[in-house]
Design an enzyme around this catalytic site. Structure first.
Site, PDB file in Angstrom:
ATOM      1  N   GLY D 152       3.938 -12.521  -2.664  1.00  0.00           N
ATOM      2  CA  GLY D 152       5.254 -13.075  -2.381  1.00  0.00           C
ATOM      3  C   GLY D 152       5.388 -14.485  -2.910  1.00  0.00           C
ATOM      4  O   GLY D 152       4.400 -15.141  -3.256  1.00  0.00           O
ATOM      5  N   CYS D 153       6.635 -14.952  -2.985  1.00  0.00           N
ATOM      6  CA  CYS D 153       6.893 -16.268  -3.561  1.00  0.00           C
ATOM      7  C   CYS D 153       6.326 -17.372  -2.673  1.00  0.00           C
ATOM      8  O   CYS D 153       5.572 -18.239  -3.123  1.00  0.00           O
ATOM      9  CB  CYS D 153       8.390 -16.446  -3.802  1.00  0.00           C
ATOM     10  SG  CYS D 153       9.449 -16.029  -2.404  1.00  0.00           S
ATOM     11  N   TYR D 154       6.687 -17.360  -1.381  1.00  0.00           N
ATOM     12  CA  TYR D 154       6.163 -18.389  -0.472  1.00  0.00           C
ATOM     13  C   TYR D 154       4.637 -18.341  -0.395  1.00  0.00           C
ATOM     14  O   TYR D 154       3.974 -19.380  -0.459  1.00  0.00           O
ATOM     15  CB  TYR D 154       6.748 -18.219   0.933  1.00  0.00           C
ATOM     16  CG  TYR D 154       8.185 -18.648   1.090  1.00  0.00           C
ATOM     17  CD1 TYR D 154       8.571 -19.964   0.839  1.00  0.00           C
ATOM     18  CD2 TYR D 154       9.155 -17.764   1.547  1.00  0.00           C
ATOM     19  CE1 TYR D 154       9.893 -20.369   1.024  1.00  0.00           C
ATOM     20  CE2 TYR D 154      10.470 -18.159   1.730  1.00  0.00           C
ATOM     21  CZ  TYR D 154      10.837 -19.462   1.471  1.00  0.00           C
ATOM     22  OH  TYR D 154      12.138 -19.865   1.662  1.00  0.00           O
ATOM     23  N   ALA D 157       2.961 -20.061  -3.521  1.00  0.00           N
ATOM     24  CA  ALA D 157       2.983 -21.528  -3.495  1.00  0.00           C
ATOM     25  C   ALA D 157       2.062 -22.066  -2.394  1.00  0.00           C
ATOM     26  O   ALA D 157       1.322 -23.025  -2.595  1.00  0.00           O
ATOM     27  CB  ALA D 157       4.411 -22.030  -3.276  1.00  0.00           C
TER      28      ALA D 157
END
Lengths: 349, 349, 349, 349
Positions: D152-154, D157
């Site tokens: 996932g994106c979160y 990061a």
């Protein structure tokens, strides 16, 4: 105050309705007694607009003409096209005054309405009875009336910028080109890909080229002022910002008139009308200079190379282009000073 | 690769320079050997552009023509007005090819340059020698040349949208009105109240009305194509977004031509030129549809009510309006396919 | 009105000054008599803020304490750090009341001021005399005073969200982490690459990590309430928007307290204080819900998995975080209802 | 090229699918053979994404596993939650390799999936077979596999910013607080009031506080690295911008470690991994510094006052947080250099 007027707002979960609430909260002679939503009656208003928590009536009322008539003197219609055509006769019959922010009652010709709006027009009686409330131009006709067709956002910006020159014969009406730009709130609160943030942000687009329903509204007013049929080119664009309209307008000059001549002519035309402000030569207004306020600011640039004048006119589409002018019309209806409750400064930055 | 070309970029701490770097990184035949900044020589490039950390040369070089000549074959000038006029002769004398992204070499008339730019023009020799690199129109003239005047951002969008119609005599050149809008990157990286976020955001403004230095550039090209002097009305606006230009253009039609006629005419004119894409009838392009890419997308709407055509043309001002077209010109200079290194998709959303 | 107060604003060409003007225009007991700019005395105010054309005084006054004393009763200082330290004693000596929107008089410790602001502190006398005007917490101390240190924007949002829990001992002060975000207007109107539109737009950045001058201001107030020294982690971020602050705050819960417990505790703490609004369980406020208004909206989420509470507090940095709270302090100074002239709705959308 | 791989994309009318298309267009070893949309099969792709006109396949294919298997070697799933759980087994059975950009296959525990996603989990077989493709950490496990759960994106990061410190035991995992912020493209292309421009613009809001489905994904990876269960506080915010994620992360330091120590540790950890860039002391990365690219940039600030470290990690959510990392995983699957086709510079400004 002895002359307090009770107001109801229909269509209160849209942007126009919310702005009528915001502005009426600051009006000294008006009290909001009912905030109405067809689809959400009974729900807390703050569910739809958290910013209004603890500020105005707690709950949304249902749309019931009799109930409204018992609670209010005047009704603001911030509804989609087609609603007012049906609803206004009933509200008037119940003794209410009506200020219609939608486009239903602006065109005097029902065939033009049907051609551009693709909906059945209001009854001939309604169309005749309604007064087109472009305050600084036709405001004298509003006093004492009970059915106001509040002008559209684009027509307000465009007409205030064009009418003095057309009336004076300084520009050739057949050469008028209006290149208009609007923030996204003008599209309303309905959802769709066209208002999705990731589609609109960092994007500039044209839409409804030559097809916008404000075209006949603009031409109707220009024709009236010119005393002959006027046809215009009108393009609308979507700007990645929430509020604000600019109409950049072009026309060929008739006679010899400098930028300063235009400034002087417009200052004279709008003398005593506080909501129109004319920029000095060399400047044109930006939309942010009127954000949140009822002002319409106008600037001019005459180009001797082409013998054309460029007229730049800006408003906040939600205020002067909708809720603010609606309240200005309310003021005129009741014979109050047109600026009552509306003399607040733009919000900057 | 045997035919690798070594490139230097002058003015690398501005937006145009940074974009040349980004695009050349993806070019198969070019290697960046020097990134030059007059004011920041010796500093790490990443101090000015953290996004370029570990991507290209570490440090900024000083501006030293001899050193450049030892390291590079071609120089991109992404410099403010006035620099190229002085610098280009020296770079050419040192045997370098020059692609000038500034406006210094675009106008063939030095008096026009001085009138609109308020600066001394380049020498007559430079002005004559430079080739105006509007690739899809005048690209045949670029091959083998060593001094290219890369077109301005507004002229690129406007001219690609107007020239086929002007050349065909389908529109009356004297009626052309160009209402242009640009994102803020077009103003460059210099600081000032006019580019302060809180001033620009949620704001739409016109600027330099009738005074923009791209006016003579547009008129020079239109006059050449029309075979007679053309004077236009041209207005520029600032849009609260970073990238993108739209020119919305109006003209009176000569003869009878439908929207589809315009589409067909333009498709024929730009056949084989991959960077111009024509929208089908009923659609006009939005700026975001070309963001980050070298495309120029064009759409049309003929209005029978007014006998005018509205032409909408969009580009990314930093790519097709600057760095991308500069590399397209590089390709043409070297005889490579004009799309080399430039066939990437727009960034969406 | 018999009790009209005359106000002067110093630093009127910045955003804080402009907002004091906007808000005072709507205040029933205050009249603006002088708008002062050190650097632009004599110039039309509208040259700097076209949105104020025809709204308030025409021209900017020079900074002359004697002249101000002849025209005004109270002075708002919307000036950069360092100015108020010097100017306030003179204004007070001339019999004026002073509301200082800058940070000069907020820290009681001059050494802390000098450590965080990197400037000489105000005199010990000024620091002692000034009252820290966080209205909903320390407002009782403001009445009748003549020197108010108006709280900073981040401290206002953060402290209103933390103090009731800290005072009640419901959270462990040593665990407080404040992740704060602000719109760009908080950086002021000065120009620099850090506020350039093309740098800020479509960007989210942290700045002054662990180094922001609002850290000691927050810790000073929390320590006072906790009755012991409190040290916090505080990070500031820049949001690509003009107005608004959110503080997202984390702390370990002491005892057992649900989300609803926090809501009830805060509602009790702020009872009768109209400008603090508590969201119901399951909701947290967004910055736009207070834009343009003096509200501070707060929401809570207790996480049983981690035994932490997340507190979300939002304000409009230019209103509740500066000009609005300054006028709220003016109201308290004069013994008026604290909401006088400030009870307008947020601007939405 | 002899080793060209044929790729199909399912879910091509969303943002993730469009970005896979953009990036694969620039990949030297991959050819897009089918672009699939369940709901719009047969329609021109350009109807949904005008920016792709004339760039890739003309028409959208229907979802037919057999047809796909005849045209492609690998399938990218850019589909809503729930689709991949059903579809992946069929694609695998047909001999296709699958890179799943959705969240269906990331959690190894089906009960956790069902608790956080509120949907039936994929089969135990699929969950076991899928490899979690966080390339810079678990990339060695990807080679030769045929079913990749793209992170996932979160989580991407956050985990890239936390894992080296957790693995080294430099921070106490129980103290980790992740304050995350995302641009609006992370919400996908579906319409709703939550992504309406006028609601999001000039607004900053928190959402799904303590409830985001990326929480278990982050905790699963941290627990694996820490060798014990890790529970975190994780808050997500919506930033008024299109692309970009920042995770600002807080943790208590174990032992004594300066900012420079963290920098050195992370540089060593990520040595040879081109897509992680570490900022020097005193700097933290901004989201715009990675826009459009596959980079993850990380910065640190140790605060001796609180003994906490603040870690700032940024990515482009659509690239490194979705399509870019998916292609990086494709590269690893096929044994190519992980940077193949992905070494383009961020788009700035």
């Amino acid at each position: 105050m002895s002359h307090t007027v009770r107001a109801a707002i229909i269509g209160a979960t849209g942007y126009g309705g919310a702005e009528v609430i915001r502005l009426l909260q600051a009006h000294p002679y008006v009290h909001i007694t009912s905030v109405i939503s067809t689809s959400n009656a009974g729900a807390p208003l703050a569910d739809h607009f958290p910013h209004l928590q603890e500020i105005v009536v707690d709950r949304l009322d249902a749309l019931d003409v009799e109930l409204i008539a018992g609670k209010a003197d005047v009704v603001f219609l911030a509804t989609p096209a087609g609603v007012s055509a049906e609803l206004s006769p009933k509200l008037l019959a119940a003794g209410l005054k009506v200020i219609d922010i939608s486009g239903d009652l602006r065109l005097k010709s029902s065939s033009e309405y049907e051609q551009w709006y693709k909906k059945p027009a209001a009854s001939a009686d309604m169309l005749e009875r309604s007064v087109y409330g472009l305050c600084e131009v036709f405001g004298d006709e509003v006093k004492g009336q009970d059915l106001i067709a509040n002008p559209g956002c684009y027509p307000t910006a465009s007409l205030l910028g064009l009418i003095p020159a057309v009336e004076a014969g300084w520009i050739d009406p057949s050469t008028i080109i209006i290149d208009a730009k609007s923030g996204v709130s003008g599209a309303g609160r309905g959802v769709g890909l066209g208002t999705h943030y990731a589609e609109v942000n960092e994007n500039f687009s044209a839409y409804k080229v030559n097809k916008h329903q404000h075209i006949p509204e603009i031409e109707q007013a220009l024709s009236r002022v010119a005393g002959k049929p006027v046809v215009t080119t009108f393009t609308t664009h979507l700007v990645p910002m929430t509020r604000g309209i600019m109409s950049t307008m072009y026309a060929t000059i008739q006679g010899e008139h400098s930028t300063q001549d235009f400034i002087d002519k417009y200052k004279a035309y709008y003398e005593g009308r506080k909501f129109v402000r004319i920029r000095q030569a060399g400047k044109t207004p930006a939309t942010k200079e009127v954000t949140g306020s009822n002002y319409c600011d106008i600037g001019f640039a005459v180009d001797e190379r082409t013998n054309r004048v460029t007229i730049v006119s800006v408003i906040d589409n939600v205020v002067k282009g909708a809720a603010g002018q609606a309240i200005q019309n309310l003021n005129l209806m009741y014979g109050w000073d047109e600026t009552t409750g509306l003399l607040f400064s733009p919000v900057y930055p």
